[in-house]
Scaffold this motif. Structure first.
Motif, mmCIF file in Angstrom:
data_model
loop_
_atom_site.group_PDB
_atom_site.id
_atom_site.type_symbol
_atom_site.label_atom_id
_atom_site.label_comp_id
_atom_site.label_asym_id
_atom_site.label_seq_id
_atom_site.Cartn_x
_atom_site.Cartn_y
_atom_site.Cartn_z
ATOM 1 N N GLY B 94 30.944 41.240 12.220
ATOM 2 C CA GLY B 94 32.218 41.101 11.513
ATOM 3 C C GLY B 94 33.020 42.395 11.549
ATOM 4 O O GLY B 94 34.176 42.428 11.978
ATOM 5 N N LEU B 95 32.376 43.469 11.092
ATOM 6 C CA LEU B 95 33.118 44.717 10.945
ATOM 7 C C LEU B 95 33.419 45.373 12.284
ATOM 8 O O LEU B 95 34.497 45.909 12.494
ATOM 9 C CB LEU B 95 32.319 45.687 10.059
ATOM 10 C CG LEU B 95 32.071 45.157 8.641
ATOM 11 C CD1 LEU B 95 31.075 46.037 7.899
ATOM 12 C CD2 LEU B 95 33.376 45.075 7.866
ATOM 13 N N GLY B 96 32.450 45.294 13.197
ATOM 14 C CA GLY B 96 32.611 45.990 14.475
ATOM 15 C C GLY B 96 33.413 45.195 15.487
ATOM 16 O O GLY B 96 34.166 45.761 16.275
ATOM 17 N N ASN B 97 33.237 43.874 15.493
ATOM 18 C CA ASN B 97 33.895 43.058 16.527
ATOM 19 C C ASN B 97 35.158 42.372 16.005
ATOM 20 O O ASN B 97 36.212 42.445 16.616
ATOM 21 C CB ASN B 97 32.968 41.961 17.055
ATOM 22 C CG ASN B 97 31.640 42.484 17.555
ATOM 23 O OD1 ASN B 97 31.370 43.673 17.487
ATOM 24 N ND2 ASN B 97 30.817 41.602 18.047
ATOM 25 N N CYS B 126 31.900 35.848 11.415
ATOM 26 C CA CYS B 126 31.085 35.629 12.608
ATOM 27 C C CYS B 126 31.982 35.481 13.836
ATOM 28 O O CYS B 126 33.204 35.365 13.728
ATOM 29 C CB CYS B 126 30.198 34.391 12.453
ATOM 30 S SG CYS B 126 31.096 32.876 12.121
ATOM 31 N N GLN B 127 31.315 35.494 14.976
ATOM 32 C CA GLN B 127 32.037 35.451 16.248
ATOM 33 C C GLN B 127 31.642 34.187 16.992
ATOM 34 O O GLN B 127 30.478 34.009 17.341
ATOM 35 C CB GLN B 127 31.659 36.697 17.045
ATOM 36 C CG GLN B 127 32.243 36.775 18.426
ATOM 37 C CD GLN B 127 31.818 38.068 19.120
ATOM 38 O OE1 GLN B 127 31.656 39.107 18.489
ATOM 39 N NE2 GLN B 127 31.617 38.001 20.419
ATOM 40 N N CYS B 168 28.629 32.536 6.697
ATOM 41 C CA CYS B 168 29.914 33.216 6.900
ATOM 42 C C CYS B 168 31.083 32.504 6.247
ATOM 43 O O CYS B 168 31.100 31.289 6.088
ATOM 44 C CB CYS B 168 30.181 33.387 8.393
ATOM 45 S SG CYS B 168 29.245 34.758 9.055
ATOM 46 N N ASP B 169 32.056 33.324 5.879
ATOM 47 C CA ASP B 169 33.284 32.799 5.279
ATOM 48 C C ASP B 169 34.342 32.545 6.343
ATOM 49 O O ASP B 169 35.101 31.598 6.273
ATOM 50 C CB ASP B 169 33.810 33.807 4.260
ATOM 51 C CG ASP B 169 32.749 34.133 3.230
ATOM 52 O OD1 ASP B 169 32.474 33.269 2.387
ATOM 53 O OD2 ASP B 169 32.159 35.233 3.308
ATOM 54 N N TYR B 170 34.410 33.439 7.310
ATOM 55 C CA TYR B 170 35.409 33.315 8.374
ATOM 56 C C TYR B 170 34.767 33.558 9.724
ATOM 57 O O TYR B 170 33.709 34.189 9.825
ATOM 58 C CB TYR B 170 36.526 34.342 8.199
ATOM 59 C CG TYR B 170 37.445 34.060 7.044
ATOM 60 C CD1 TYR B 170 38.510 33.169 7.183
ATOM 61 C CD2 TYR B 170 37.244 34.693 5.828
ATOM 62 C CE1 TYR B 170 39.353 32.911 6.111
ATOM 63 C CE2 TYR B 170 38.092 34.438 4.755
ATOM 64 C CZ TYR B 170 39.142 33.542 4.901
ATOM 65 O OH TYR B 170 39.983 33.286 3.852
ATOM 66 N N GLY B 171 35.463 33.089 10.745
ATOM 67 C CA GLY B 171 35.013 33.382 12.099
ATOM 68 C C GLY B 171 36.200 33.629 13.006
ATOM 69 O O GLY B 171 37.342 33.263 12.684
ATOM 70 N N VAL B 172 35.909 34.277 14.118
ATOM 71 C CA VAL B 172 36.904 34.415 15.179
ATOM 72 C C VAL B 172 36.458 33.467 16.283
ATOM 73 O O VAL B 172 35.337 33.561 16.772
ATOM 74 C CB VAL B 172 36.960 35.869 15.682
ATOM 75 C CG1 VAL B 172 37.760 35.959 16.974
ATOM 76 C CG2 VAL B 172 37.570 36.777 14.623
ATOM 77 N N GLU B 246 32.623 45.542 20.621
ATOM 78 C CA GLU B 246 31.223 45.170 20.470
ATOM 79 C C GLU B 246 30.335 46.175 21.198
ATOM 80 O O GLU B 246 29.307 46.598 20.697
ATOM 81 C CB GLU B 246 31.002 43.764 21.032
ATOM 82 C CG GLU B 246 29.549 43.311 20.961
ATOM 83 C CD GLU B 246 29.380 41.828 21.289
ATOM 84 O OE1 GLU B 246 30.178 41.299 22.073
ATOM 85 O OE2 GLU B 246 28.447 41.223 20.747
ATOM 86 N N ARG B 247 30.766 46.573 22.374
ATOM 87 C CA ARG B 247 29.947 47.498 23.156
ATOM 88 C C ARG B 247 29.741 48.810 22.428
ATOM 89 O O ARG B 247 28.651 49.357 22.389
ATOM 90 C CB ARG B 247 30.613 47.780 24.494
ATOM 91 C CG ARG B 247 30.205 46.795 25.503
ATOM 92 C CD ARG B 247 30.797 47.150 26.838
ATOM 93 N NE ARG B 247 31.131 45.911 27.483
ATOM 94 C CZ ARG B 247 32.311 45.634 27.990
ATOM 95 N NH1 ARG B 247 33.275 46.520 27.949
ATOM 96 N NH2 ARG B 247 32.517 44.483 28.542
ATOM 97 N N MET B 248 30.830 49.321 21.877
ATOM 98 C CA MET B 248 30.746 50.589 21.164
ATOM 99 C C MET B 248 29.822 50.436 19.949
ATOM 100 O O MET B 248 28.967 51.266 19.699
ATOM 101 C CB MET B 248 32.143 50.996 20.720
ATOM 102 C CG MET B 248 32.195 52.298 19.973
ATOM 103 S SD MET B 248 32.168 53.677 21.124
ATOM 104 C CE MET B 248 32.261 55.033 19.958
ATOM 105 N N ALA B 249 30.014 49.328 19.216
ATOM 106 C CA ALA B 249 29.212 49.103 18.014
ATOM 107 C C ALA B 249 27.748 48.924 18.388
ATOM 108 O O ALA B 249 26.851 49.478 17.761
ATOM 109 C CB ALA B 249 29.732 47.880 17.266
ATOM 110 N N ILE B 250 27.533 48.156 19.462
ATOM 111 C CA ILE B 250 26.177 47.787 19.838
ATOM 112 C C ILE B 250 25.392 48.962 20.404
ATOM 113 O O ILE B 250 24.213 49.133 20.133
ATOM 114 C CB ILE B 250 26.239 46.610 20.839
ATOM 115 C CG1 ILE B 250 25.790 45.340 20.146
ATOM 116 C CG2 ILE B 250 25.425 46.868 22.055
ATOM 117 C CD1 ILE B 250 25.764 44.156 21.053
#
Ligand SMILES: Cc1cc2nc3c(=O)[nH]c(=O)nc-3n(C[C@H](O)[C@H](O)[C@H](O)COP(=O)(O)OP(=O)(O)OC[C@H]3O[C@@H](n4cnc5c(N)ncnc54)[C@H](O)[C@@H]3O)c2cc1C
Lengths: 368, 405
Positions: B94-97, B126-127, B168-172, B246-250
């Motif tokens: 959620g926060l990173g992506n 969520c994604q 989850c409450d929201y998703g992309v 995502e890559r940076m976060a992951i």
């Protein structure tokens, strides 16, 4: 935190790359190999004129007084260009030994000549197959400074005027000595090397006069090898980058099954793996460079880490580059074997991977 | 080249050290919480606690509920929090992506509202990209979005492998809005309220017995046009932004198992003798140390580039590619060293709270999630090294004419 080279250092690097691209194409290495020469004298004198040999030597000894980071970026370019010159023997090893453990008189005597590129030096440590850098030498030095023994696999030993020699002191410890090679009792014999552009010698020392490095301790050789390991790692990474690039350009223009070989996934994934190995080695070399430049206590672990990953990465990149060239890669004509040979040379010159892996263990488990 | 904190950063480090000491759970020998919903509750409590103290989303602007600091501060935070037993990466999707996509593609006042709630852990996100027929080739997805005359969108179709969706409450969500153009052109991305009518979540049981990922079914789920992220037909560009973040976060978050392996080497015995003296163990320790150190130093390099204003490049793929397989290899090797007892999957008995038994079962998922190892190699080969693409069967034709399963 700023984990990158400075703009100034990057400029030095790009200038060095440009210079070497023009002055040191792979044919230079090939010429040294085919002519049985000791090294490329012409390139050597050009590099001397640029002042690289004295880059990290203090100005009072005739150097440029820059730091290790500048040396790291130059090393990477020399590795990329497969430079067939005794730069590492002089600069990473002989020079550094004096900087670490020489007294004022010894520095005064030798550093300006190294900085000015007036002499070639070599380092002689191994004596038998299987010797590790920390093996106690059989070669002895007497109280009055006479050496007896034999050293093998001495890089640049045929042309060197002076050698840094490890010997067993009367206390039974390793001591590093300066030995002028043009004296009676000192014999040299050439031995064929895997990297034909970096020839080797066997030195037989029979009651020859040597002078211990004044401030040498039992730790000096280790310290010296730590410094050299980081610098060699940059050379190795430079070599990895060149080998990777070579493989990619060849497979982009070579066709099979109606399409460029570089479009086959097996080949692309091979390059991706080479790149990953190279990047890991480069990042570890960066960390080593940081530790070296800041005299951090982490240097010992950082150097061993950089060395092990660089040894592995250059082997992988050079052999898979060869593989990607197909039959052409196995010919004398193509340059693949130049990297393959150089990778072997660089990974053996400070003792092989098992020794350095053991060093990693010692450092990691030190507190136990 | 240096690792020094500026005086301001040093002060920040001191400040969070003091706060963590008071507020974070120390690492202990006691069993960590393993049961899934309890772990989730623990993670929510932790995120709320740090948000209340002003340490949520350090690098986000204050108006979005962040702390208005820099990526460097975030790095300092993660270095310090690593000394504690807190699930500080739990809500990284959620926060990173999703977060950066909301920041980039929505308008005020929606933007501040959503981000503030996300930062405070009031909403979990969520994604929803992968589908039964489109994982690696995610641009081949079929979930359809059709716009009605009043501007609203209707979503129909199915997503799969959606991590955390049940909570989850929201998703992309990435959808196909046009099947008559080429596959990358006909996509549009939306925010979706996961609690609304027409959205049904069904947990999927994983091979490690967890139920973290889910199937999500859309049945005429209505989405207002202000929930659209990016242009109509601009979904692929929006998705790339999500994947890049995502890559940076992951890279920073994928565990590689080295710390646990090192601890094992220091403490375990083989046949009654310290295992650290075993030559095979020493060889592996050195190998994995080199990879661990190399990925970490690589992260510092990437981080420096980002701090100087660059974008996280595809190089970030290296961290995930190396860490996933390394973690699996470490688990396998360590279990082998344990001999017959390696098969005991009981945290009361097995080393490091059964870390290695857990890891052998969850690492296959790490090598798939967020792009498989093979896709990571493709990304490195094509996007980093610039190698040519393979001949493809889906180029230059309308999506509806592409062969698929
Ligand atoms: C634990 C877990 C959590 C996940 N969480 C989420 C989530 O939160 N949201 C979300 O949207 N998705 C999520 N996923 C889905 C994940 O992104 C996909 O599983 C992944 O992208 C692979 O897609 P797939 O499963 O359809 O496999 P496929 O694409 O069918 O792949 C099958 C095999 O073919 C290989 N392959 C496919 N294409 C190529 C190619 N071009 N070259 C070489 N090999 C290829 C793959 O590497 C794989 O080995 C999650 C997955 C897991 C396991």
């Amino acid at each position: 935190m700023n984990f990158d080279f400075s703009e100034q250092q990057k400029l030095i690097q790009s200038e060095a790359r440009k210079f070497l691209r023009e002055q040191c194409p792979p044919e230079r290495m090939r010429q040294v190999m085919e002519q049985d020469a000791a090294f490329d004298d012409d390139l050597w004198s050009r590099i001397r004129d640029l002042g690289w040999m004295g880059l990290a030597i203090p100005e009072q000894y005739g150097g440029l007084g820059l730091g290790y980071l500048e040396l790291c970026v130059i090393a990477q370019e020399l590795g990329r260009a497969l430079a067939p010159i005794p730069f590492s023997s002089n600069v990473y090893l002989f020079n550094q030994a004096l900087v670490i453990a020489g007294n004022e008189a010894q520095k005064q005597r030798w550093l300006p000549r190294v900085a000015g590129g007036e002499l070639v030096a070599c380092t002689a440590v191994a004596e038998r197959v299987g010797d590790q850098p920390n093996s106690l030498p059989v070669t002895e030095i007497t109280q009055d400074g006479r050496l007896h023994g034999q050293k093998i696999a001495v890089v640049d030993g045929m042309r060197a005027e002076v050698a840094l020699v490890s010997a067993r002191s009367s206390k039974g410890e390793v001591i590093l000595c300066l030995l002028e090679l043009d004296q009676a009792g000192c014999e040299r014999a050439a031995t064929e090397s895997l990297d034909l552009s970096r020839p080797l010698a066997t030195l037989t020392l029979n009651d020859v006069k040597a002078e211990p490095l004044a401030h040498c301790t039992a730790q000096t050789l280790t310290e010296l090898y730590n410094t050299a390991a980081v610098l060699f790692a940059f050379e190795q990474v430079g070599g990895c980058e060149a080998a990777l690039k070579m493989g990619m350009s060849y497979t982009k223009q070579r066709y099979a099954f109606g399409r460029p070989v570089a479009t086959f996934q097996a080949i692309k994934h091979k390059f991706a793996d080479m790149y990953v190995a190279k990047e890991i080695a480069l990042s570890n070399a960066y960390y080593g460079a940081w530790a070296l430049a800041s005299s951090a206590p982490e240097l010992s672990l950082a150097a061993a880490t950089a060395r092990v990953s660089a040894n592995q990465a250059y082997f992988e990149c050079s052999r898979e580059n060869l593989q990607a060239h197909g039959g052409m890669g196995y010919t004398w004509e193509f340059d693949c074997h130049l990297h393959y040979r150089r990778a072997q040379h660089l990974s053996l010159v400070l003792g092989g991977t098992p020794y350095w892996k053991e060093r990693i263990n010692t450092e990691l488990l030190r507190a136990e | 080249m240096d690792f020094k904190d500026t005086p301001e950063q040093a002060q920040f480090r001191e400040q969070i050290r003091a706060w963590l000491k008071e507020n974070a759970q120390p690492k202990t020998e006691t069993e960590t919480v393993r049961e899934l919903s309890a772990r989730y509750q623990q993670a929510r409590a932790w995120y709320k606690k740090k948000a209340a103290a002003g340490y949520a989303c350090l690098e986000w602007p204050k108006k979005y509920g962040g702390a208005g600091l820099t990526p460097i501060h975030k790095l300092i935070w993660s270095q310090e929090v690593a000394h504690y037993d807190e699930p500080d990466d739990y809500f990284v999707i959620g926060l990173g992506n999703c977060g950066p996509a909301i920041m980039h593609f929505t308008e005020e006042p929606l933007r501040s509202k959503l981000l503030q709630r996300m930062a405070a852990n009031e909403d979990v996100w969520c994604q929803l990209f992968s589908e039964p027929g489109a994982g690696s080739d995610v641009a081949g997805l079929k979930t359809s979005a059709k716009q009605a005359d009043n501007g609203e969108w209707r979503i129909n179709g199915q997503k799969i492998w959606t991590s955390g969706a049940a909570h989850c409450d929201y998703g992309v969500v990435l959808c196909r809005s046009d099947t008559t153009v080429s596959k990358y052109k006909g996509l549009t991305m939306f925010i979706i309220d996961m609690r609304q009518p027409g959205v049904e979540v069904r947990p999927i049981k994983q091979m490690d017995r967890g139920q973290h990922f889910n199937e999500v079914f859309f049945n005429d789920a209505v989405v207002s046009d202000q929930y659209r992220l990016g242009a109509v037909g601009g979904g692929w560009e929006a998705a790339l932004l999500v994947l890049m973040n995502e890559r940076m976060a992951i890279t920073a978050a994928v565990p590689n198992g080295f710390a646990e392996f090192f601890e094992f080497v220091r403490s375990a015995e083989l046949d009654g003798k310290p295992i650290r003296n075993h030559p095979l163990v020493r060889d592996r320790l050195a190998e994995w140390h080199c990879m661990d150190a190399g990925v970490r130093a690589g992260f510092y390099r990437m981080f420096t580039a980002v701090a100087q204003g660059g974008m996280p490049g595809a190089e970030g793929a290296i961290g995930k590619l190396v860490a996933g397989k390394m973690n699996q290899d470490i688990a396998q090797f360590t279990l082998q060293l344990m001999g017959a007892a390696g098969a005991i999957h009981d945290p009361k008995i097995a080393h490091e709270n059964a870390y290695f038994q857990d890891a052998i079962l969850y690492t296959p998922g790490i090598r798939l999630a967020g792009g498989t190892d093979e896709i990571m190699r493709n990304i490195i080969a094509e996007q980093v090294l610039g190698l040519p693409q393979e001949p493809r069967a889906d180029k230059g034709i309308a999506f509806e004419d592409i062969p698929s399963n």
